[in-house]
Design a protein around this motif. Structure first.
Motif, PDB file in Angstrom:
ATOM      1  N   ILE A 125      26.347   6.708-107.445  1.00  0.00           N
ATOM      2  CA  ILE A 125      24.694   7.057-108.147  1.00  0.00           C
ATOM      3  C   ILE A 125      24.852   7.983-108.573  1.00  0.00           C
ATOM      4  O   ILE A 125      23.954   7.283-109.736  1.00  0.00           O
ATOM      5  N   GLU A 126      24.420   8.292-108.141  1.00  0.00           N
ATOM      6  CA  GLU A 126      23.717   9.496-108.971  1.00  0.00           C
ATOM      7  C   GLU A 126      24.465  10.346-110.456  1.00  0.00           C
ATOM      8  O   GLU A 126      24.090  10.673-111.318  1.00  0.00           O
ATOM      9  N   LYS A 127      26.234  10.238-110.317  1.00  0.00           N
ATOM     10  CA  LYS A 127      26.431  10.567-111.300  1.00  0.00           C
ATOM     11  C   LYS A 127      26.583   8.926-112.118  1.00  0.00           C
ATOM     12  O   LYS A 127      26.474   9.660-113.126  1.00  0.00           O
ATOM     13  N   GLU A 128      26.458   7.730-112.161  1.00  0.00           N
ATOM     14  CA  GLU A 128      26.539   6.594-112.821  1.00  0.00           C
ATOM     15  C   GLU A 128      25.566   6.519-113.734  1.00  0.00           C
ATOM     16  O   GLU A 128      25.042   6.285-114.251  1.00  0.00           O
ATOM     17  N   LYS A 129      24.126   6.863-112.529  1.00  0.00           N
ATOM     18  CA  LYS A 129      22.775   6.738-112.739  1.00  0.00           C
ATOM     19  C   LYS A 129      22.396   7.431-113.352  1.00  0.00           C
ATOM     20  O   LYS A 129      20.942   7.376-113.813  1.00  0.00           O
ATOM     21  N   LYS A 130      22.890   8.873-113.107  1.00  0.00           N
ATOM     22  CA  LYS A 130      21.954   9.869-113.572  1.00  0.00           C
ATOM     23  C   LYS A 130      20.283   9.974-112.789  1.00  0.00           C
ATOM     24  O   LYS A 130      19.446  10.070-113.894  1.00  0.00           O
ATOM     25  N   PHE A 131      20.833   9.899-111.468  1.00  0.00           N
ATOM     26  CA  PHE A 131      19.406   9.573-110.804  1.00  0.00           C
ATOM     27  C   PHE A 131      20.192  10.612-109.434  1.00  0.00           C
ATOM     28  O   PHE A 131      20.582  10.270-108.629  1.00  0.00           O
ATOM     29  N   LYS A 132      18.795  11.413-109.500  1.00  0.00           N
ATOM     30  CA  LYS A 132      18.614  12.282-108.345  1.00  0.00           C
ATOM     31  C   LYS A 132      18.313  11.505-107.075  1.00  0.00           C
ATOM     32  O   LYS A 132      16.656  11.411-107.495  1.00  0.00           O
ATOM     33  N   ILE A 133      18.436  11.462-105.743  1.00  0.00           N
ATOM     34  CA  ILE A 133      17.887  10.730-105.214  1.00  0.00           C
ATOM     35  C   ILE A 133      17.684  11.898-103.872  1.00  0.00           C
ATOM     36  O   ILE A 133      18.254  12.407-103.782  1.00  0.00           O
ATOM     37  N   THR A 134      16.406  11.474-103.259  1.00  0.00           N
ATOM     38  CA  THR A 134      16.094  12.608-102.474  1.00  0.00           C
ATOM     39  C   THR A 134      16.219  11.891-101.200  1.00  0.00           C
ATOM     40  O   THR A 134      15.961  12.451-100.339  1.00  0.00           O
ATOM     41  N   ASN A 135      16.013  10.482-101.272  1.00  0.00           N
ATOM     42  CA  ASN A 135      15.573   9.718 -99.764  1.00  0.00           C
ATOM     43  C   ASN A 135      16.052   8.770 -99.556  1.00  0.00           C
ATOM     44  O   ASN A 135      16.274   7.899-100.920  1.00  0.00           O
ATOM     45  N   HIS A 136      16.941   8.040 -98.920  1.00  0.00           N
ATOM     46  CA  HIS A 136      17.729   7.038 -98.217  1.00  0.00           C
ATOM     47  C   HIS A 136      16.912   6.275 -97.174  1.00  0.00           C
ATOM     48  O   HIS A 136      17.132   6.987 -96.559  1.00  0.00           O
ATOM     49  N   ASN A 137      17.370   4.798 -97.331  1.00  0.00           N
ATOM     50  CA  ASN A 137      16.635   4.597 -95.533  1.00  0.00           C
ATOM     51  C   ASN A 137      17.982   3.309 -95.411  1.00  0.00           C
ATOM     52  O   ASN A 137      17.311   2.423 -96.258  1.00  0.00           O
ATOM     53  N   VAL A 138      18.322   3.181 -94.410  1.00  0.00           N
ATOM     54  CA  VAL A 138      19.450   1.728 -94.777  1.00  0.00           C
ATOM     55  C   VAL A 138      19.496   1.202 -93.869  1.00  0.00           C
ATOM     56  O   VAL A 138      19.430   1.840 -92.152  1.00  0.00           O
ATOM     57  N   THR A 139      18.785  -0.092 -92.860  1.00  0.00           N
ATOM     58  CA  THR A 139      19.038  -1.149 -91.401  1.00  0.00           C
ATOM     59  C   THR A 139      19.533  -1.897 -92.040  1.00  0.00           C
ATOM     60  O   THR A 139      19.716  -2.522 -93.163  1.00  0.00           O
ATOM     61  N   PHE A 140      20.956  -2.568 -91.479  1.00  0.00           N
ATOM     62  CA  PHE A 140      21.470  -3.572 -91.558  1.00  0.00           C
ATOM     63  C   PHE A 140      21.362  -4.320 -90.073  1.00  0.00           C
ATOM     64  O   PHE A 140      20.377  -4.316 -89.190  1.00  0.00           O
ATOM     65  N   PHE A 141      20.755  -5.923 -90.093  1.00  0.00           N
ATOM     66  CA  PHE A 141      20.259  -6.847 -89.379  1.00  0.00           C
ATOM     67  C   PHE A 141      21.705  -7.943 -89.202  1.00  0.00           C
ATOM     68  O   PHE A 141      22.104  -7.905 -89.780  1.00  0.00           O
ATOM     69  N   GLY A 142      21.824  -8.317 -88.223  1.00  0.00           N
ATOM     70  CA  GLY A 142      23.060  -8.745 -87.327  1.00  0.00           C
ATOM     71  C   GLY A 142      23.190  -8.683 -85.718  1.00  0.00           C
ATOM     72  O   GLY A 142      22.033  -8.818 -85.380  1.00  0.00           O
ATOM     73  N   ILE A 143      23.920  -8.702 -85.245  1.00  0.00           N
ATOM     74  CA  ILE A 143      24.189  -9.435 -84.649  1.00  0.00           C
ATOM     75  C   ILE A 143      25.083  -9.038 -83.239  1.00  0.00           C
ATOM     76  O   ILE A 143      26.035  -7.686 -83.812  1.00  0.00           O
ATOM     77  N   CYS A 144      24.329  -7.653 -82.250  1.00  0.00           N
ATOM     78  CA  CYS A 144      25.399  -6.593 -81.823  1.00  0.00           C
ATOM     79  C   CYS A 144      26.539  -7.442 -80.519  1.00  0.00           C
ATOM     80  O   CYS A 144      26.701  -8.553 -80.899  1.00  0.00           O
ATOM     81  N   GLU A 145      28.080  -6.401 -80.033  1.00  0.00           N
ATOM     82  CA  GLU A 145      28.599  -7.143 -79.516  1.00  0.00           C
ATOM     83  C   GLU A 145      28.196  -7.603 -78.423  1.00  0.00           C
ATOM     84  O   GLU A 145      29.140  -8.337 -78.342  1.00  0.00           O
ATOM     85  N   ASP A 146      27.432  -7.080 -77.582  1.00  0.00           N
ATOM     86  CA  ASP A 146      27.411  -7.826 -76.743  1.00  0.00           C
ATOM     87  C   ASP A 146      26.700  -8.919 -76.475  1.00  0.00           C
ATOM     88  O   ASP A 146      27.282 -10.020 -76.225  1.00  0.00           O
ATOM     89  N   CYS A 147      26.017  -9.549 -77.495  1.00  0.00           N
ATOM     90  CA  CYS A 147      25.119 -10.446 -78.282  1.00  0.00           C
ATOM     91  C   CYS A 147      26.387 -12.022 -78.226  1.00  0.00           C
ATOM     92  O   CYS A 147      25.991 -12.343 -77.890  1.00  0.00           O
ATOM     93  N   GLN A 148      26.888 -11.116 -79.203  1.00  0.00           N
ATOM     94  CA  GLN A 148      28.047 -11.326 -79.797  1.00  0.00           C
ATOM     95  C   GLN A 148      28.964 -12.388 -78.304  1.00  0.00           C
ATOM     96  O   GLN A 148      29.477 -13.456 -78.566  1.00  0.00           O
ATOM     97  N   LYS A 149      29.537 -11.707 -77.728  1.00  0.00           N
ATOM     98  CA  LYS A 149      29.681 -11.710 -76.521  1.00  0.00           C
ATOM     99  C   LYS A 149      29.307 -12.787 -75.463  1.00  0.00           C
ATOM    100  O   LYS A 149      30.026 -13.422 -74.957  1.00  0.00           O
ATOM    101  N   LYS A 150      28.341 -13.092 -75.368  1.00  0.00           N
ATOM    102  CA  LYS A 150      27.354 -13.363 -74.460  1.00  0.00           C
ATOM    103  C   LYS A 150      27.558 -15.154 -75.036  1.00  0.00           C
ATOM    104  O   LYS A 150      27.353 -16.090 -74.393  1.00  0.00           O
ATOM    105  N   SER A 151      26.912 -14.899 -76.501  1.00  0.00           N
ATOM    106  CA  SER A 151      27.303 -16.858 -76.730  1.00  0.00           C
ATOM    107  C   SER A 151      29.025 -17.003 -77.861  1.00  0.00           C
ATOM    108  O   SER A 151      28.597 -18.135 -78.200  1.00  0.00           O
ATOM    109  N   GLY A 152      29.699 -16.265 -77.237  1.00  0.00           N
ATOM    110  CA  GLY A 152      31.150 -16.682 -77.698  1.00  0.00           C
ATOM    111  C   GLY A 152      31.483 -16.481 -78.895  1.00  0.00           C
ATOM    112  O   GLY A 152      31.882 -17.086 -79.332  1.00  0.00           O
TER     113      GLY A 152
END
Length: 154
Positions: A125-152
């Motif tokens: 991103i910095e190279k392609e868009k010539k944009f100096k990133i000073t911070n970022h935050n990523v959160t993925f939402f989904g179903i964890c392994e334990d909950c997947q096992k519980k629900s089959g």
């Protein structure tokens, strides 16, 4: 350093001093509450309840002010997991951004992932868009392994 790693209180004292502040008892109580619960991402209310056990005279306004200050000086980082409140954890320190999170939609568990997943993307991103990133935050939402096992489901 990963969030939750033990850092001596003296390093927080020095960081506050570098920004012109002292490590007051209230600030120490807030830091201790978060480090004592290092596997949690605590809301203001949770921090307040935890601190109130050791410091019954403290008010919620003091917690808000203290958390804001500790975030400003880089001791805490703020996260939002789409649950209606901000949550706080000890910052990753010298890094210019923190680790990221996987949040389970079923049980609410939070799994931390480190930045190596995003280094190449950030560089692109910095190279392609010539944009100096000073911070970022990523959160993925989904179903964890334990909950997947519980629900089959996988």
């Amino acid at each position: 350093m990963k969030a939750g790693d033990f850092v001596p209180i003296e390093s927080y004292k020095e960081l506050l001093k570098d920004h012109g502040y002292k490590l007051t008892p209230q600030r120490r109580h807030v830091i201790n509450a978060i480090t004592d619960n290092k596997d949690c991402h605590m809301s203001i209310d949770e921090i307040y309840r935890e601190v109130k056990e050791n410091c019954p005279e403290i008010g919620i306004a003091t917690i808000y002010r203290t958390v804001q200050l500790l975030e400003e000086v880089g001791i805490l980082s703020k996260q939002y997991f789409d649950d209606g409140c901000h949550r706080y954890e000890i910052s990753d320190g010298k890094k210019h951004h923190n680790h990221h999170h996987l949040v389970c939609n079923h049980c609410g568990s939070v799994i931390e992932i480190q930045d190596e997943y995003f280094d190449a993307l950030e560089q692109h991103i910095e190279k392609e868009k010539k944009f100096k990133i000073t911070n970022h935050n990523v959160t993925f939402f989904g179903i964890c392994e334990d909950c997947q096992k519980k629900s089959g489901k996988s």
